[in-house]
Design a protein around this motif. Structure first.
Motif, PDB file in Angstrom:
ATOM      1  N   THR A 151       4.760   9.000 -43.784  1.00 32.01           N
ATOM      2  CA  THR A 151       5.206  10.400 -43.727  1.00 32.01           C
ATOM      3  C   THR A 151       5.878  10.645 -42.383  1.00 32.01           C
ATOM      4  OG1 THR A 151       3.056  10.970 -42.847  1.00 32.01           O
ATOM      5  CG2 THR A 151       3.391  11.306 -45.222  1.00 32.01           C
ATOM      6  N   MET A 152       6.719  11.652 -42.367  1.00 31.89           N
ATOM      7  CA  MET A 152       7.429  12.011 -41.134  1.00 31.89           C
ATOM      8  C   MET A 152       6.452  12.699 -40.188  1.00 31.89           C
ATOM      9  SD  MET A 152      10.760  12.604 -40.018  1.00 31.89           S
ATOM     10  CE  MET A 152      11.387  13.545 -38.652  1.00 31.89           C
ATOM     11  N   LEU A 153       6.450  12.281 -38.907  1.00 33.39           N
ATOM     12  CA  LEU A 153       5.591  12.930 -37.917  1.00 33.39           C
ATOM     13  C   LEU A 153       6.400  14.013 -37.212  1.00 33.39           C
ATOM     14  CD1 LEU A 153       4.133   9.667 -36.378  1.00 33.39           C
ATOM     15  CD2 LEU A 153       2.939  11.215 -37.929  1.00 33.39           C
ATOM     16  N   THR A 154       5.778  15.111 -36.889  1.00 30.85           N
ATOM     17  CA  THR A 154       6.521  16.179 -36.198  1.00 30.85           C
ATOM     18  C   THR A 154       5.843  16.561 -34.898  1.00 30.85           C
ATOM     19  OG1 THR A 154       5.316  17.694 -37.620  1.00 30.85           O
ATOM     20  CG2 THR A 154       7.601  17.210 -38.236  1.00 30.85           C
ATOM     21  N   ASP A 155       4.601  16.081 -34.741  1.00 29.58           N
ATOM     22  CA  ASP A 155       3.856  16.390 -33.519  1.00 29.58           C
ATOM     23  C   ASP A 155       4.632  15.916 -32.280  1.00 29.58           C
ATOM     24  OD1 ASP A 155       1.483  17.094 -32.058  1.00 29.58           O
ATOM     25  OD2 ASP A 155       1.275  14.930 -31.721  1.00 29.58           O
ATOM     26  N   ALA A 156       4.743  16.784 -31.260  1.00 33.34           N
ATOM     27  CA  ALA A 156       5.580  16.487 -30.087  1.00 33.34           C
ATOM     28  C   ALA A 156       5.100  15.232 -29.356  1.00 33.34           C
ATOM     29  CB  ALA A 156       5.583  17.685 -29.139  1.00 33.34           C
ATOM     30  N   ALA A 157       3.793  15.072 -29.252  1.00 30.94           N
ATOM     31  CA  ALA A 157       3.254  13.901 -28.533  1.00 30.94           C
ATOM     32  C   ALA A 157       3.626  12.613 -29.270  1.00 30.94           C
ATOM     33  CB  ALA A 157       1.742  14.012 -28.419  1.00 30.94           C
ATOM     34  N   MET A 158       3.538  12.654 -30.605  1.00 28.75           N
ATOM     35  CA  MET A 158       3.898  11.489 -31.417  1.00 28.75           C
ATOM     36  C   MET A 158       5.371  11.148 -31.229  1.00 28.75           C
ATOM     37  SD  MET A 158       1.336  10.308 -33.033  1.00 28.75           S
ATOM     38  CE  MET A 158      -0.319  10.751 -33.463  1.00 28.75           C
ATOM     39  N   LEU A 159       6.202  12.189 -31.232  1.00 28.15           N
ATOM     40  CA  LEU A 159       7.643  11.953 -31.077  1.00 28.15           C
ATOM     41  C   LEU A 159       7.947  11.408 -29.686  1.00 28.15           C
ATOM     42  CD1 LEU A 159       9.205  14.990 -32.953  1.00 28.15           C
ATOM     43  CD2 LEU A 159       9.011  12.635 -33.720  1.00 28.15           C
ATOM     44  N   ALA A 160       7.228  11.912 -28.694  1.00 32.33           N
ATOM     45  CA  ALA A 160       7.449  11.416 -27.324  1.00 32.33           C
ATOM     46  C   ALA A 160       7.106   9.932 -27.257  1.00 32.33           C
ATOM     47  CB  ALA A 160       6.588  12.209 -26.346  1.00 32.33           C
ATOM     48  N   SER A 161       6.015   9.579 -27.913  1.00 35.59           N
ATOM     49  CA  SER A 161       5.634   8.166 -27.914  1.00 35.59           C
ATOM     50  C   SER A 161       6.644   7.345 -28.710  1.00 35.59           C
ATOM     51  CB  SER A 161       4.205   8.058 -28.433  1.00 35.59           C
ATOM     52  OG  SER A 161       4.061   6.980 -29.285  1.00 35.59           O
ATOM     53  N   GLY A 162       7.181   7.953 -29.779  1.00 37.75           N
ATOM     54  CA  GLY A 162       8.261   7.299 -30.536  1.00 37.75           C
ATOM     55  C   GLY A 162       9.477   7.086 -29.665  1.00 37.75           C
ATOM     56  N   LYS A 163       9.763   8.070 -28.822  1.00 34.32           N
ATOM     57  CA  LYS A 163      10.935   7.965 -27.936  1.00 34.32           C
ATOM     58  C   LYS A 163      10.766   6.794 -26.954  1.00 34.32           C
ATOM     59  CE  LYS A 163      13.891  10.422 -24.782  1.00 34.32           C
ATOM     60  NZ  LYS A 163      14.235  11.620 -24.045  1.00 34.32           N
ATOM     61  N   GLU A 164       9.538   6.641 -26.460  1.00 34.64           N
ATOM     62  CA  GLU A 164       9.269   5.550 -25.523  1.00 34.64           C
ATOM     63  C   GLU A 164       9.528   4.195 -26.195  1.00 34.64           C
ATOM     64  OE1 GLU A 164       5.309   4.570 -23.282  1.00 34.64           O
ATOM     65  OE2 GLU A 164       5.888   6.662 -22.944  1.00 34.64           O
ATOM     66  N   ILE A 165       9.057   4.063 -27.414  1.00 31.12           N
ATOM     67  CA  ILE A 165       9.285   2.814 -28.148  1.00 31.12           C
ATOM     68  C   ILE A 165      10.777   2.616 -28.361  1.00 31.12           C
ATOM     69  CG2 ILE A 165       8.874   1.615 -30.329  1.00 31.12           C
ATOM     70  CD1 ILE A 165       6.287   3.371 -30.551  1.00 31.12           C
ATOM     71  N   TYR A 166      11.459   3.707 -28.685  1.00 33.48           N
ATOM     72  CA  TYR A 166      12.892   3.645 -28.930  1.00 33.48           C
ATOM     73  C   TYR A 166      13.625   3.142 -27.681  1.00 33.48           C
ATOM     74  CZ  TYR A 166      17.653   4.965 -30.032  1.00 33.48           C
ATOM     75  OH  TYR A 166      19.005   4.914 -30.246  1.00 33.48           O
ATOM     76  N   THR A 167      13.315   3.753 -26.538  1.00 36.18           N
ATOM     77  CA  THR A 167      14.007   3.397 -25.293  1.00 36.18           C
ATOM     78  C   THR A 167      13.768   1.929 -24.952  1.00 36.18           C
ATOM     79  OG1 THR A 167      13.464   5.623 -24.603  1.00 36.18           O
ATOM     80  CG2 THR A 167      14.385   4.172 -22.935  1.00 36.18           C
TER      81      THR A 167
END
Lengths: 719, 393
Positions: free
Chosen positions: B263-279
């Protein structure tokens, strides 16, 4: 018996000693430079000639063959004359040997930075230089044996046994390993391929350590330690046993460089057990050296020459204990491909070879110039800073090796690599690399101090080029057999030719037992039907890979460990390398393994990565290779290379050399188009295209989805 | 008077060194604060113990050299024997202070007792050098005392050494004692070098036998009785073991995300952690802001292998080897793929600078049945190989 008067030639050993110092300095400076490049990746200043891949071979060749090599000759020419009570056989041969050897070194110093290399470690020099080495080595042997034959001492001292073994074994090693097929004046292909090439190379590589860095230096130890300590050698029996055991066992040990590789298991096991047995004969040498100092330990406290020698022999003992330990499979699994090995060899090189050379030089120079050493204090300073330098060099690298292995191996509890990005395991080590460079710098500071000290010593005295001596000649006629009560070995010591032949037989056995089955028995390299020859473009790309010395940092050998197959893909099989002339397994992973890099990244990734590695892998310590993007691929060599490969047994169809360049261009255009679709515009005839072609081919044949046909109009690469 | 001035300049220099050493923790802690971590280095017990040891040793060196200076002044003689050692310490400190700059990276460091391993090595080496310096100084002080007549030169016969060398020599060598050496002297003589014929040290002889026997058993073990596994078999055992561990782990992990249930996550902390993985993993090819580069633009509505959380998850997990997209399933855990996929989808319509031209069809969120058809076509693409891509061109 009439006493004969004659002169010892001091000029040749003195010249070799100076050459050893000059090239030692250069070789170590290059080493320091290479070490610093791992800390500051842009230190090559954008030049191809100064990249790590090209100057690492320069460093190893310079310190082994120029620093230690000239050191050997200095010591041998000095001691042999005195042990034989005879002047060298021919002054002319001495001169040719001296200048020939220096010219070879000069040729190495020019060709290696230019990327003219065979890529076989410690045997990188191309075939014309290999021939020159053979000629000069024969001249050395001729001169040495001539001197031995006209000696005025009936028996050969243990030092000379070691010199003889060195001469025959290095000759055999060099000839067998350098067997190569020239393509043109500056390029050749190894006669052997893949697993067989690896076996020959490490049989050579390990025994270069044994018979270039060890046996001649043991000979020097047997002369200079009793001389400097003024004590008798500890045990004659020990000399006999450890000499014959050492040369017999050493030659088998090469495969320990190839544990867990595609080398047949039985050969790996032979390498392990013989390496393990090697502890005893090696330590025999150490014991005989150290116990010669029994009753002279008070002198060691005073005499700096002895201090250097004691540390040298101790370092020899440490690294010859560590070596067998590293040959055990489970220890090797940890240390192989990491900086542990770099630390290990430097304990041997800086400790054993370096310190013994320094001790010898401090002993020789005052005698060459008929004065006392200029400054004992400076020599003492050199001793301490060199000892510290070795510690500062080795300890951080041992740590780096263990750290990196731990990081490679770690899995998370749910079965993922803890550090999936190889780069993480490298950036972690950069501070250790900095500390190691500091250790190297300390060692070099000591070296500079020694140069000053020896310079002042020479300036204060007058060179004694001809040193007069006298001795009675040997009685002419039959060499006596064994006298009653005489040790049986004394008979051989009276017969140098027998000594040479027995040594030769001893060192041939191990090599033959390991090599012949690997070459002749098919099951040792099981065939994989999908594995096909390289296309002409890939072959050209491979030669660029060789030229740039990629193997100095990247292995092409995935070991059968889960932590390697998770990271790199299926482990490497012997049958995958049958067209690899020469093999490119490498011995150190400063960067990741590349055996299955084919298809892992898009062409454009490689293009950008070669232009600026940090653009694709931020933090990478690989230098940029922008010249690959600018330089045009030389396709004039393609036909000759295909023909050479055919001679070596690579199954290109008859007459393919004439069509090869057409296929090459077709593949270039396809890669060019592929790059263009990713937004990279480049002419098709650049070197980078060939490199990409090679890298994308690596390790994919075994998957069976890839077919190359050399029969049609073009070498069509089909899905 | 001269003596006194000597003292003051000396102690100034020493204080500077001591100051440099005490400044080290501050320096390191400055480095540490940049990285997120609850424990600053100067509270780390290992670090504290090592630094304190180093400082204590430095003071020992200081007082010893002071004593030595004093003595040598009395003897009216220059003897600065410790200078070489001290300069080595200084060089070390200088190197140490410049190191953190080059050690800068985002990766989690490997630690020993919660300490960067290189710091431990560095401090260990400093302590080692200090010990050596102390030994040298003690020896010099002894010599000075003897020189001044304040201490008797030890009589070699009366002193009991730390180690009983004679006993050790007998045990280890089986050699003839030095005074009876003539018994084993041979008649060999080469340029003045004589040869003894001592017995072989027994431990050496038996050690040699042992290694030979070990060799036989090693070969029997691996190649005749095959009681231990050869590399290929060892590898299979490793795989089996890992498979077992993974199974256990999966059973433990309740939330087992895959492409069918993601499922799509929308929680800001989850997205921030996603961003770290992305970078860390994706930005090199897809651009820092998802604008595309080597890989396609991720911020537009056009998707080569289908949009929507399930497809994006699947593309990341299995990759598209033909197009150069790596399969990340061996490197990223399912939760991590979920996070980064959610982050990527959160970039939709963000219009970054320098966008790459659109690739693939426009993605419209559809009903479940058609979405399934899309996923099928994706797996077909994923099964393609690099060679097909090469043949296409």
């Amino acid at each position: 018996m009439e006493v004969e008067r004659f002169e010892y030639d001091n000029r040749t050993p003195r010249d070799f000693a100076i050459a050893s110092i000059v090239f030692g300095l250069i070789g170590m400076l290059v080493g320091l430079y290479a070490a610093l490049e791992l800390v500051f990746p842009n230190l090559n200043l954008g030049l191809p000639y100064t990249t790590f891949g090209r100057i690492r071979p320069l460093h190893t060749n310079a310190v082994i063959f120029a620093f230690v090599g000239n050191g050997i000759f200095a010591g041998v020419y000095y001691s042999l004359q005195r042990l034989c009570k005879a002047r060298m056989f021919s002054d002319k041969l001495s001169r040719i040997h001296f200048w020939g050897w220096q010219l070879i070194i000069l040729a190495a110093a020019i060709t290696l930075p230019l990327g003219i290399t065979t890529s076989k470690e410690y045997a990188e020099l191309e075939w014309p230089i290999d021939i020159a080495i053979t000629v000069i080595w024969v001249i050395f042997g001729w001169n040495m044996f001539g001197t031995i034959l006209k000696r005025r001492v009936q028996h050969l001292y243990v030092a000379i046994w070691f010199y003889i073994a060195t001469f025959v074994t290095v000759a055999v090693l060099h000839l067998v390993n350098s067997f190569e097929l020239p393509v043109n004046f500056l390029k050749s292909y190894s006669w052997y391929a893949g697993v067989q090439d690896a076996l020959v190379q490490w049989w050579y590589g390990h025994n270069a350590v044994a018979f270039f860095l060890t046996t001649p230096y043991l000979g020097l130890m047997y002369y200079f330690v009793p001389k400097a300590a003024n004590r008798p050698v500890y045990s004659y029996r020990l000399s006999i046993i450890h000499f014959w055991a050492l040369i017999f066992i050493y030659i088998w040990a090469g495969p320990h460089h190839l544990l867990y590789t595609a080398l047949p298991d039985w050969a790996q096991s032979l390498g392990t057990v013989f390496s393990f047995m090697l502890i005893a004969p090696s330590w025999g040498g150490m014991i005989n050296g150290l116990l010669t100092l029994r009753g002279a330990w008070d002198k060691v406290r005073e005499d700096v020459v002895l201090k250097f020698m004691v540390v040298a022999i101790t370092a020899y003992g440490m690294s010859t204990f560590e070596g067998p330990m590293l040959s055990l499979k489970n220890v090797n699994a940890i240390a192989h491909f990491t900086d542990w090995i770099i630390a290990h060899v430097h304990v041997g090189a800086l400790g054993w070879n370096g310190m013994l050379t320094f001790g010898m030089l401090y002993w020789l120079f005052p005698r060459f110039y008929g004065v006392k050493l200029y400054s004992g204090k400076l020599a003492n300073f050199h001793f301490w800073i060199a000892t510290l330098g070795i510690m500062f060099y080795a300890i951080p690298l041992y740590w780096a090796g263990l750290t990196q292995f731990e990081m490679w191996r770690d899995f998370t509890s749910d079965g993922f690599l803890q550090y999936p990005n190889f780069l993480e395991t490298v950036t972690q080590l950069i501070p250790m690399y900095a500390l190691r460079s500091l250790g190297g710098s300390l060692y070099l500071i000591g070296f500079f101090v020694m140069i000053y000290n020896l310079w002042k010593t020479a300036a204060a005295g007058k060179f004694v080029a001809e040193e007069s001596a006298e001795a009675a000649p040997l009685p002419a006629g039959h060499t006596p057999g064994r006298a009653a009560g005489e040790h049986w070995h004394r008979v051989i010591e009276r017969r140098p030719t027998q000594m040479l032949i027995f040594s030769l037989i001893m060192i041939l056995i191990g090599g033959i037992v390991e090599m012949v089955p690997t070459f002749l028995i098919k099951s040792n390299v099981p065939t994989i039907t999908n594995v096909q020859p390289y296309t002409p473009l890939e072959l050209q790309g491979r030669d660029i890979y060789v030229r740039e010395g990629c193997y100095t940092c990247h292995s092409q050998m995935i070991r059968p460990f889960r932590f390697e197959t998770e990271r790199y893909g299926e482990y490497s099989k012997a049958g995958e390398f049958i067209y690899d002339h020469p093999f490119q397994w490498g011995s150190k992973r400063t960067g990741p393994d590349l055996h299955r890099v084919g298809g892992k990244y898009p062409d454009s990734w490689h293009y950008n990565h070669m232009d600026e590695p940090t653009s694709m892998s931020p933090g990478s310590i690989m230098p940029p290779y922008p010249w690959l993007l600018d330089d045009e691929l030389d396709t004039s060599t393609t036909a000759a290379k295909i023909r050479a490969m055919q001679t070596l047994g690579v199954p290109y169809p008859e007459g393919y050399d004439a069509r090869a360049n057409r296929d090459l261009v077709a593949q270039e255009l396809s890669i060019q188009a592929n790059l263009k679709s990713s937004g990279v515009e480049t002419p098709a005839n650049k070197e980078i295209i060939a490199v990409i072609a090679y890298l994308q081919r690596l390790g994919i044949d075994i998957k069976g989805e890839h077919k190359v046909s050399f029969d049609g109009e073009t070498a069509q690469v089909q899905p | 008077m001269k003596n006194l001035s000597n003292y003051t300049t000396m102690s100034k220099a020493k204080f500077r060194i001591a100051a440099a050493l005490t400044a080290l923790p501050a320096l390191l802690s400055a480095q540490q604060t940049e990285a997120p971590g609850p424990n600053p280095v100067y509270t780390n017990p290992v670090f504290l113990v090592m630094v304190i040891t180093a400082i204590v040793l430095l003071f020992v060196i200081y007082s010893l050299t002071a004593t030595m200076k004093n003595l040598s002044a009395r003897k009216k003689e220059e003897s600065e024997k410790s200078s070489s050692g001290m300069s080595a310490v200084l060089v070390l400190l200088a190197a140490g202070s410049s190191l953190p700059a080059s050690a800068e990276n985002l990766m989690p460091p490997v630690t020993i007792g919660g300490l960067d391993s290189w710091i431990v090595v560095l401090l260990g080496l400093v302590i080692l050098v200090e010990f050596l310096v102390i030994l040298v100084i003690i020896q010099s002080v002894k010599n000075l005392l003897i020189g001044l007549g304040l201490q008797q030169e030890p009589d070699p016969d009366s002193v009991k050494p730390w180690i009983n060398w004679k006993w050790l020599d007998r045990q280890l060598t089986d050699a003839i004692p030095l005074d009876r050496e003539a018994e084993v002297m041979t008649d060999h003589e080469y340029d003045g070098i004589r040869e003894l014929d001592n017995n072989l040290p027994p431990w050496w002889v038996y050690g040699f036998y042992f290694t030979i026997i070990f060799g036989f058993f090693y070969l029997l073990n691996y190649h005749v009785f095959r009681t231990s596994p050869l590399p290929a078999q060892e590898y299979q055992e490793q795989l089996a073991e890992a498979e077992l561990m993974k199974k256990e782990q999966l059973q433990k992990a309740a939330a087992n995300v895959d492409e069918t249930n993601v499922t799509m996550l929308t929680d800001a902390a989850m997205l921030a952690s996603g961003k770290e993985i992305y970078t860390g993993n994706c930005a090199a090819c897809h651009g820092q802001a998802g604008e595309g580069g080597v890989g396609p633009n991720l911020t537009d509505k056009f998707w080569l292998h289908g949009g929507g959380i399930s497809n994006v998850f699947k593309t990341i997990k299995y990759g598209v080897p033909a197009k150069g997209m790596i399969a990340w399933q061996s490197q990223l855990k399912p939760e991590a793929i979920q996070k980064v996929a959610s982050y990527v989808l959160s970039l939709q319509g963000s219009n970054p600078a320098n966008p790459k031209e659109p690739q693939g069809p426009e993605w419209v969120e559809e009903t479940s049945g058609e979405a399934a058809a899309q996923t099928d076509s994706l797996s077909a693409v994923a099964n393609d190989t690099l060679s097909s891509a090469m043949a296409q061109h």
